[in-house]
Design a protein around this motif. Sequence first.
Motif, mmCIF file in Angstrom:
data_model
loop_
_atom_site.group_PDB
_atom_site.id
_atom_site.type_symbol
_atom_site.label_atom_id
_atom_site.label_comp_id
_atom_site.label_asym_id
_atom_site.label_seq_id
_atom_site.Cartn_x
_atom_site.Cartn_y
_atom_site.Cartn_z
ATOM 1 N N ARG A 99 0.855 -1.182 0.000
ATOM 2 C CA ARG A 99 0.000 0.000 0.000
ATOM 3 C C ARG A 99 0.893 1.234 0.000
ATOM 4 O O ARG A 99 1.857 1.318 0.770
ATOM 5 C CB ARG A 99 -0.890 0.033 1.239
ATOM 6 C CG ARG A 99 -2.104 -0.878 1.153
ATOM 7 C CD ARG A 99 -3.256 -0.148 0.505
ATOM 8 N NE ARG A 99 -4.447 -0.979 0.425
ATOM 9 C CZ ARG A 99 -5.516 -0.684 -0.282
ATOM 10 N NH1 ARG A 99 -5.544 0.439 -0.989
ATOM 11 N NH2 ARG A 99 -6.554 -1.475 -0.314
ATOM 12 N N ILE A 100 0.553 2.171 -0.886
ATOM 13 C CA ILE A 100 1.307 3.427 -0.983
ATOM 14 C C ILE A 100 0.440 4.537 -0.405
ATOM 15 O O ILE A 100 -0.686 4.768 -0.873
ATOM 16 C CB ILE A 100 1.679 3.742 -2.441
ATOM 17 C CG1 ILE A 100 2.464 2.584 -3.047
ATOM 18 C CG2 ILE A 100 2.469 5.046 -2.521
ATOM 19 C CD1 ILE A 100 2.657 2.711 -4.552
ATOM 20 N N PHE A 101 0.930 5.214 0.606
ATOM 21 C CA PHE A 101 0.202 6.303 1.262
ATOM 22 C C PHE A 101 0.890 7.626 0.952
ATOM 23 O O PHE A 101 2.125 7.712 0.936
ATOM 24 C CB PHE A 101 0.145 6.088 2.774
ATOM 25 C CG PHE A 101 -0.586 4.844 3.192
ATOM 26 C CD1 PHE A 101 -1.945 4.886 3.461
ATOM 27 C CD2 PHE A 101 0.083 3.626 3.291
ATOM 28 C CE1 PHE A 101 -2.625 3.737 3.841
ATOM 29 C CE2 PHE A 101 -0.591 2.479 3.667
ATOM 30 C CZ PHE A 101 -1.953 2.530 3.945
ATOM 31 N N THR A 102 0.093 8.650 0.700
ATOM 32 C CA THR A 102 0.634 9.982 0.406
ATOM 33 C C THR A 102 0.066 11.009 1.378
ATOM 34 O O THR A 102 -0.994 10.809 1.987
ATOM 35 C CB THR A 102 0.284 10.423 -1.027
ATOM 36 O OG1 THR A 102 -1.138 10.451 -1.167
ATOM 37 C CG2 THR A 102 0.886 9.491 -2.057
ATOM 38 N N ASN A 103 0.768 12.112 1.512
ATOM 39 C CA ASN A 103 0.250 13.261 2.256
ATOM 40 C C ASN A 103 -0.721 14.039 1.371
ATOM 41 O O ASN A 103 -0.693 13.932 0.141
ATOM 42 C CB ASN A 103 1.398 14.181 2.687
ATOM 43 C CG ASN A 103 2.393 13.472 3.574
ATOM 44 O OD1 ASN A 103 2.007 12.777 4.519
ATOM 45 N ND2 ASN A 103 3.678 13.626 3.275
ATOM 46 N N ASN A 104 -1.588 14.827 1.994
ATOM 47 C CA ASN A 104 -2.445 15.718 1.218
ATOM 48 C C ASN A 104 -1.587 16.735 0.483
ATOM 49 O O ASN A 104 -0.564 17.203 1.003
ATOM 50 C CB ASN A 104 -3.452 16.426 2.121
ATOM 51 C CG ASN A 104 -4.467 15.462 2.709
ATOM 52 O OD1 ASN A 104 -4.702 14.395 2.154
ATOM 53 N ND2 ASN A 104 -5.062 15.821 3.833
ATOM 54 N N GLY A 105 -1.999 17.089 -0.726
ATOM 55 C CA GLY A 105 -1.199 17.984 -1.551
ATOM 56 C C GLY A 105 -2.034 19.067 -2.196
ATOM 57 O O GLY A 105 -3.016 19.539 -1.630
ATOM 58 N N TYR A 106 -1.667 19.443 -3.426
ATOM 59 C CA TYR A 106 -2.332 20.542 -4.111
ATOM 60 C C TYR A 106 -2.551 20.180 -5.574
ATOM 61 O O TYR A 106 -1.960 19.232 -6.099
ATOM 62 C CB TYR A 106 -1.502 21.830 -4.017
ATOM 63 C CG TYR A 106 -0.201 21.785 -4.779
ATOM 64 C CD1 TYR A 106 -0.136 22.218 -6.106
ATOM 65 C CD2 TYR A 106 0.959 21.316 -4.168
ATOM 66 C CE1 TYR A 106 1.055 22.172 -6.803
ATOM 67 C CE2 TYR A 106 2.156 21.265 -4.867
ATOM 68 C CZ TYR A 106 2.203 21.693 -6.180
ATOM 69 O OH TYR A 106 3.375 21.651 -6.872
ATOM 70 N N ASP A 107 -3.418 20.953 -6.213
ATOM 71 C CA ASP A 107 -3.636 20.793 -7.649
ATOM 72 C C ASP A 107 -3.858 22.165 -8.268
ATOM 73 O O ASP A 107 -4.325 23.092 -7.596
ATOM 74 C CB ASP A 107 -4.847 19.898 -7.931
ATOM 75 C CG ASP A 107 -6.158 20.544 -7.540
ATOM 76 O OD1 ASP A 107 -6.852 21.085 -8.427
ATOM 77 O OD2 ASP A 107 -6.502 20.530 -6.346
ATOM 78 N N ILE A 108 -3.529 22.307 -9.538
ATOM 79 C CA ILE A 108 -3.807 23.511 -10.311
ATOM 80 C C ILE A 108 -4.382 23.079 -11.659
ATOM 81 O O ILE A 108 -4.093 21.980 -12.143
ATOM 82 C CB ILE A 108 -2.549 24.391 -10.521
ATOM 83 C CG1 ILE A 108 -1.431 23.589 -11.205
ATOM 84 C CG2 ILE A 108 -2.060 24.970 -9.212
ATOM 85 C CD1 ILE A 108 -0.211 24.406 -11.531
#
Length: 361
Positions: free
Chosen positions: A62-71
């Motif tokens: 399982r790959i977990f990521t932090n919350n990020g951003y989008d444009i």
Amino acid sequence: MKFRYALLAATVLAAPVAISHAANAQPVTGPYVSLGAGYNMESSQKAKNIVHGNTVTSDTARIFTNNGYDINGAVGYGFGNGWRAELEGDYISNGFNKLRVNGAGDASRGYEGRYGVFANAYYDFDIGLPYLFPYVGAGIGWQEDAFNGLNAGDYSFDKTRGSLAYQGIVGVSYPISFVPGLSATLEYRFVALADSRKFDGSFDGEPASMKVGSEYNNQINVGLRYQLFTPRPVPPAPAPVAAPVAAPAPAPAKTYLVFFDWNQASLTPRATQIISQAATDSHTQNVTTLDVSGYTDTSGTPTYNQGLSMRRAQAVAAQLVTDGVSQSEIEIHAYGETHLLVPTGPGVREPQNRRVEIVLN
């Protein structure tokens, strides 16, 4: 998940109160551009078919990521009847948090970046409020998914793979009164990568690979949308000043009638011919202003008819600009179901009342 949805709903309901002085909302007509950015929350991703050297293991990850951003940025076209189509480019970024293999997790470094294009379709709703325009949309496209320096324990991946992608969009727009054509937007987006992707890398110095499944993102975005070629609203006329000498009588105004199909604001081929003739005549005569006034028949509610008459007037004004008339010479008015050309009772579909009058002054 439920908390995020509740937060989004509360924001949507509270926003109109803060900008109740905004200009009247109208469907987008003609070309427009938009730009948005926001907060991206990515689901964990499941990986399987993990290979060490030439051996396929039974490991799962399982790959977990932090919350990020989008444009995102887009160019589009509004058809004046609520429908819009656009081409969008986007970029999404989330830092890696953890790689968990067979239940054992290692902190990870690097980040995941996605970029690509979507073809989107939208529908804007006219709900009768002067400051609020909700819309829904959907899109399909292609996204490149880049694992940039994913390092966790003995694993290392640094590859880019592509995938078919789709998205669903729910939003609201708020016209900004002091800039005609400009609207602020607030959106929720669900973005997904539909295909699995195989990423090559290394494990303890030996070649390795893994197959990563579908990916899902929840986004909350704010942005701006600008409709091009929007006629400016007519300012209130100043109080007349008595002239010491009577002015000569002005030349009689010339009027052109443009008729519309029931419940439509799109131009027919005959309507386009009439508008073209009015534009040509305005260049050959001593014309200072073109009054463009929209009307409807008595079918529908007065509130809806008021908005429909404005959309018809805006469609005619936009075509006049296309035919060479300066925006500064156009004055737009919307009278809804008042000033009927053919007097009728309520709820009557009278073709001659579904019109826009162009008056050359």
